[in-house]
Scaffold this motif. Structure first.
Motif, PDB file in Angstrom:
ATOM      1  N   THR A 167       0.832  -1.203   0.000  1.00 18.05           N
ATOM      2  CA  THR A 167       0.000   0.000   0.000  1.00 18.05           C
ATOM      3  C   THR A 167       0.865   1.251   0.000  1.00 18.05           C
ATOM      4  O   THR A 167       0.586   2.208  -0.730  1.00 18.05           O
ATOM      5  CB  THR A 167      -0.942   0.003   1.222  1.00 18.05           C
ATOM      6  N   ALA A 168       1.922   1.254   0.796  1.00 21.34           N
ATOM      7  CA  ALA A 168       2.798   2.422   0.864  1.00 21.34           C
ATOM      8  C   ALA A 168       3.438   2.719  -0.489  1.00 21.34           C
ATOM      9  O   ALA A 168       3.453   3.868  -0.939  1.00 21.34           O
ATOM     10  CB  ALA A 168       3.871   2.199   1.930  1.00 21.34           C
ATOM     11  N   VAL A 169       3.948   1.695  -1.143  1.00 19.75           N
ATOM     12  CA  VAL A 169       4.594   1.902  -2.450  1.00 19.75           C
ATOM     13  C   VAL A 169       3.570   2.379  -3.478  1.00 19.75           C
ATOM     14  O   VAL A 169       3.823   3.326  -4.240  1.00 19.75           O
ATOM     15  CB  VAL A 169       5.314   0.620  -2.923  1.00 19.75           C
ATOM     16  N   THR A 170       2.397   1.781  -3.491  1.00 19.02           N
ATOM     17  CA  THR A 170       1.343   2.185  -4.429  1.00 19.02           C
ATOM     18  C   THR A 170       0.929   3.635  -4.195  1.00 19.02           C
ATOM     19  O   THR A 170       0.797   4.418  -5.145  1.00 19.02           O
ATOM     20  CB  THR A 170       0.110   1.262  -4.287  1.00 19.02           C
ATOM     21  N   ALA A 171       0.728   3.999  -2.937  1.00 19.54           N
ATOM     22  CA  ALA A 171       0.279   5.349  -2.612  1.00 19.54           C
ATOM     23  C   ALA A 171       1.332   6.396  -2.951  1.00 19.54           C
ATOM     24  O   ALA A 171       1.007   7.469  -3.470  1.00 19.54           O
ATOM     25  CB  ALA A 171      -0.100   5.426  -1.134  1.00 19.54           C
ATOM     26  N   VAL A 172       2.596   6.097  -2.679  1.00 21.84           N
ATOM     27  CA  VAL A 172       3.660   7.051  -3.011  1.00 21.84           C
ATOM     28  C   VAL A 172       3.798   7.179  -4.528  1.00 21.84           C
ATOM     29  O   VAL A 172       4.004   8.288  -5.049  1.00 21.84           O
ATOM     30  CB  VAL A 172       4.995   6.657  -2.338  1.00 21.84           C
ATOM     31  N   ALA A 173       3.655   6.094  -5.258  1.00 21.41           N
ATOM     32  CA  ALA A 173       3.691   6.174  -6.724  1.00 21.41           C
ATOM     33  C   ALA A 173       2.529   7.023  -7.242  1.00 21.41           C
ATOM     34  O   ALA A 173       2.698   7.825  -8.164  1.00 21.41           O
ATOM     35  CB  ALA A 173       3.658   4.776  -7.332  1.00 21.41           C
ATOM     36  N   ASP A 174       1.350   6.876  -6.650  1.00 27.20           N
ATOM     37  CA  ASP A 174       0.204   7.699  -7.025  1.00 27.20           C
ATOM     38  C   ASP A 174       0.489   9.165  -6.730  1.00 27.20           C
ATOM     39  O   ASP A 174       0.227  10.047  -7.560  1.00 27.20           O
ATOM     40  CB  ASP A 174      -1.051   7.238  -6.273  1.00 27.20           C
ATOM     41  N   LEU A 175       1.039   9.441  -5.555  1.00 28.23           N
ATOM     42  CA  LEU A 175       1.387  10.811  -5.176  1.00 28.23           C
ATOM     43  C   LEU A 175       2.385  11.412  -6.159  1.00 28.23           C
ATOM     44  O   LEU A 175       2.234  12.559  -6.593  1.00 28.23           O
ATOM     45  CB  LEU A 175       1.944  10.810  -3.752  1.00 28.23           C
ATOM     46  N   ALA A 176       3.372  10.636  -6.555  1.00 23.65           N
ATOM     47  CA  ALA A 176       4.365  11.112  -7.528  1.00 23.65           C
ATOM     48  C   ALA A 176       3.722  11.390  -8.877  1.00 23.65           C
ATOM     49  O   ALA A 176       4.041  12.389  -9.537  1.00 23.65           O
ATOM     50  CB  ALA A 176       5.485  10.082  -7.679  1.00 23.65           C
ATOM     51  N   THR A 177       2.800  10.532  -9.295  1.00 25.25           N
ATOM     52  CA  THR A 177       2.102  10.721 -10.567  1.00 25.25           C
ATOM     53  C   THR A 177       1.288  12.004 -10.547  1.00 25.25           C
ATOM     54  O   THR A 177       1.322  12.801 -11.502  1.00 25.25           O
ATOM     55  CB  THR A 177       1.189   9.517 -10.858  1.00 25.25           C
ATOM     56  N   GLN A 178       0.560  12.221  -9.476  1.00 26.04           N
ATOM     57  CA  GLN A 178      -0.271  13.417  -9.368  1.00 26.04           C
ATOM     58  C   GLN A 178       0.572  14.686  -9.282  1.00 26.04           C
ATOM     59  O   GLN A 178       0.212  15.716  -9.845  1.00 26.04           O
ATOM     60  CB  GLN A 178      -1.207  13.317  -8.155  1.00 26.04           C
ATOM     61  N   THR A 179       1.713  14.601  -8.622  1.00 24.83           N
ATOM     62  CA  THR A 179       2.619  15.746  -8.546  1.00 24.83           C
ATOM     63  C   THR A 179       3.126  16.105  -9.941  1.00 24.83           C
ATOM     64  O   THR A 179       3.207  17.274 -10.301  1.00 24.83           O
ATOM     65  CB  THR A 179       3.805  15.442  -7.605  1.00 24.83           C
ATOM     66  N   ALA A 180       3.435  15.083 -10.730  1.00 22.33           N
ATOM     67  CA  ALA A 180       3.900  15.330 -12.102  1.00 22.33           C
ATOM     68  C   ALA A 180       2.797  15.968 -12.941  1.00 22.33           C
ATOM     69  O   ALA A 180       3.064  16.849 -13.762  1.00 22.33           O
ATOM     70  CB  ALA A 180       4.372  14.027 -12.741  1.00 22.33           C
ATOM     71  N   LEU A 181       1.557  15.536 -12.729  1.00 22.57           N
ATOM     72  CA  LEU A 181       0.430  16.082 -13.493  1.00 22.57           C
ATOM     73  C   LEU A 181       0.063  17.498 -13.077  1.00 22.57           C
ATOM     74  O   LEU A 181      -0.261  18.339 -13.912  1.00 22.57           O
ATOM     75  CB  LEU A 181      -0.805  15.183 -13.353  1.00 22.57           C
ATOM     76  N   CYS A 182       0.092  17.761 -11.781  1.00 17.68           N
ATOM     77  CA  CYS A 182      -0.392  19.040 -11.248  1.00 17.68           C
ATOM     78  C   CYS A 182       0.713  20.054 -11.006  1.00 17.68           C
ATOM     79  O   CYS A 182       0.435  21.223 -10.767  1.00 17.68           O
ATOM     80  CB  CYS A 182      -1.155  18.807  -9.947  1.00 17.68           C
ATOM     81  N   GLY A 183       1.943  19.608 -11.050  1.00 13.51           N
ATOM     82  CA  GLY A 183       3.068  20.524 -10.900  1.00 13.51           C
ATOM     83  C   GLY A 183       3.681  20.496  -9.517  1.00 13.51           C
ATOM     84  O   GLY A 183       3.043  20.097  -8.544  1.00 13.51           O
ATOM     85  N   PRO A 184       4.918  20.963  -9.439  1.00  8.62           N
ATOM     86  CA  PRO A 184       5.626  20.999  -8.158  1.00  8.62           C
ATOM     87  C   PRO A 184       4.865  21.866  -7.152  1.00  8.62           C
ATOM     88  O   PRO A 184       4.247  22.861  -7.519  1.00  8.62           O
ATOM     89  CB  PRO A 184       6.981  21.632  -8.501  1.00  8.62           C
ATOM     90  N   GLY A 185       4.913  21.461  -5.913  1.00 10.56           N
ATOM     91  CA  GLY A 185       4.231  22.224  -4.873  1.00 10.56           C
ATOM     92  C   GLY A 185       2.775  21.844  -4.694  1.00 10.56           C
ATOM     93  O   GLY A 185       2.129  22.294  -3.749  1.00 10.56           O
ATOM     94  N   SER A 186       2.263  21.025  -5.613  1.00  9.55           N
ATOM     95  CA  SER A 186       0.865  20.612  -5.485  1.00  9.55           C
ATOM     96  C   SER A 186       0.740  19.607  -4.345  1.00  9.55           C
ATOM     97  O   SER A 186       1.703  18.943  -3.981  1.00  9.55           O
ATOM     98  CB  SER A 186       0.351  20.015  -6.789  1.00  9.55           C
ATOM     99  N   ARG A 187      -0.451  19.517  -3.799  1.00  4.17           N
ATOM    100  CA  ARG A 187      -0.719  18.606  -2.687  1.00  4.17           C
ATOM    101  C   ARG A 187      -1.853  17.671  -3.084  1.00  4.17           C
ATOM    102  O   ARG A 187      -2.739  18.037  -3.846  1.00  4.17           O
ATOM    103  CB  ARG A 187      -1.090  19.371  -1.437  1.00  4.17           C
ATOM    104  N   VAL A 188      -1.799  16.460  -2.546  1.00  2.00           N
ATOM    105  CA  VAL A 188      -2.791  15.447  -2.876  1.00  2.00           C
ATOM    106  C   VAL A 188      -3.437  14.972  -1.580  1.00  2.00           C
ATOM    107  O   VAL A 188      -2.737  14.687  -0.602  1.00  2.00           O
ATOM    108  CB  VAL A 188      -2.132  14.256  -3.624  1.00  2.00           C
ATOM    109  N   ARG A 189      -4.739  14.849  -1.594  1.00  2.26           N
ATOM    110  CA  ARG A 189      -5.472  14.389  -0.410  1.00  2.26           C
ATOM    111  C   ARG A 189      -5.548  12.859  -0.418  1.00  2.26           C
ATOM    112  O   ARG A 189      -5.633  12.229  -1.473  1.00  2.26           O
ATOM    113  CB  ARG A 189      -6.874  14.982  -0.394  1.00  2.26           C
ATOM    114  N   LEU A 190      -5.556  12.301   0.772  1.00  2.52           N
ATOM    115  CA  LEU A 190      -5.586  10.845   0.888  1.00  2.52           C
ATOM    116  C   LEU A 190      -6.858  10.238   0.323  1.00  2.52           C
ATOM    117  O   LEU A 190      -6.820   9.153  -0.240  1.00  2.52           O
ATOM    118  CB  LEU A 190      -5.416  10.428   2.354  1.00  2.52           C
ATOM    119  N   ASN A 191      -7.984  10.940   0.460  1.00  7.38           N
ATOM    120  CA  ASN A 191      -9.229  10.383  -0.086  1.00  7.38           C
ATOM    121  C   ASN A 191      -9.143  10.233  -1.605  1.00  7.38           C
ATOM    122  O   ASN A 191      -9.735   9.315  -2.171  1.00  7.38           O
ATOM    123  CB  ASN A 191     -10.446  11.204   0.332  1.00  7.38           C
TER     124      ASN A 191
END
Length: 148
Positions: A9-33
Motif C-alpha cells: 500500500t505504501a509503495v502504491t500510494a507514493v507512486a500515485d502521489l508522484a504521478t499526481q505531482t507530475a500532473l499538477c506541478g511541483p508544490g501541489s498537494r494530494v489528499r488521501l481520499n
C-alpha cells in the motif's frame, strides 16, 4: 515470500502521489481520499501508512483547503526500499531464528539452506534499493536475467 499489505500500500500510494505531482506541478498537494479512490485503498489504512511516511521524512502534510500530502524529494531520488523501511516492513526469505547463537533450527548450527535465503534477501534488498519511485511510475524497471 510476500510483502505485507502495508508495504504494498505504501509503495502504491507514493507512486500515485508522484504521478499526481507530475500532473499538477511541483508544490501541489494530494489528499488521501483522492489516492484511496484512485487506487481502491482504505483511507483509514492510508492515514496509518502516511503517518509512518511522514515520520520517516518521505512526505509532508499541510492542513486546510489547499492541504494534502507532497513528496519531500523528487520521485527519482526516492528508492522503493526507503518506503518499505518507513512503514517498518522487513522483506525476509529466512525462516531462521534471528539469534545466531541458537542457530537456525534451535540447535547450534545453521540450516542447510541458510546461505540460499540470505543471498535471496540480499538480492531483493539490492533490487528494491536500485528501483526509484520514478522508475515505478514510468514502468522502467530493471530487467533481470535468469541464469540458464
Amino acid at each position: 515470500m510476500k510483502l505485507s499489505a502495508k508495504g504494498r500500500t505504501a509503495v502504491t500510494a507514493v507512486a500515485d502521489l508522484a504521478t499526481q505531482t507530475a500532473l499538477c506541478g511541483p508544490g501541489s498537494r494530494v489528499r488521501l481520499n483522492e489516492i484511496a479512490e484512485r487506487q481502491g485503498l482504505s483511507q483509514s489504512f492510508l492515514e496509518q501508512v502516511f503517518a509512518d511516511l511522514r515520520r520517516a521524512g518521505l512526505v509532508d502534510s499541510k492542513r486546510g483547503p489547499t492541504g494534502g500530502y507532497a513528496l519531500t524529494r523528487a520521485a527519482s531520488d526516492m528508492a522503493v526500499s526507503d518506503i518499505i523501511a518507513a512503514v517498518e516492513e522487513e522483506v525476509r526469505a529466512h525462516g531462521c531464528r534471528p539469534d545466531a547463537a541458537l542457530g537456525c533450527t534451535g540447535r547450534t548450527a545453521k540450516c542447510l539452506t541458510h546461505s540460499l535465503w540470505g543471498a535471496l534477501e540480499d538480492h531483493i534488498g539490492g533490487f528494491l534499493s536500485a528501483v526509484t519511485v520514478q522508475m515505478v511510475v514510468d514502468g522502467d524497471l530493471p530487467k533481470t536475467k535468469v541464469p540458464s
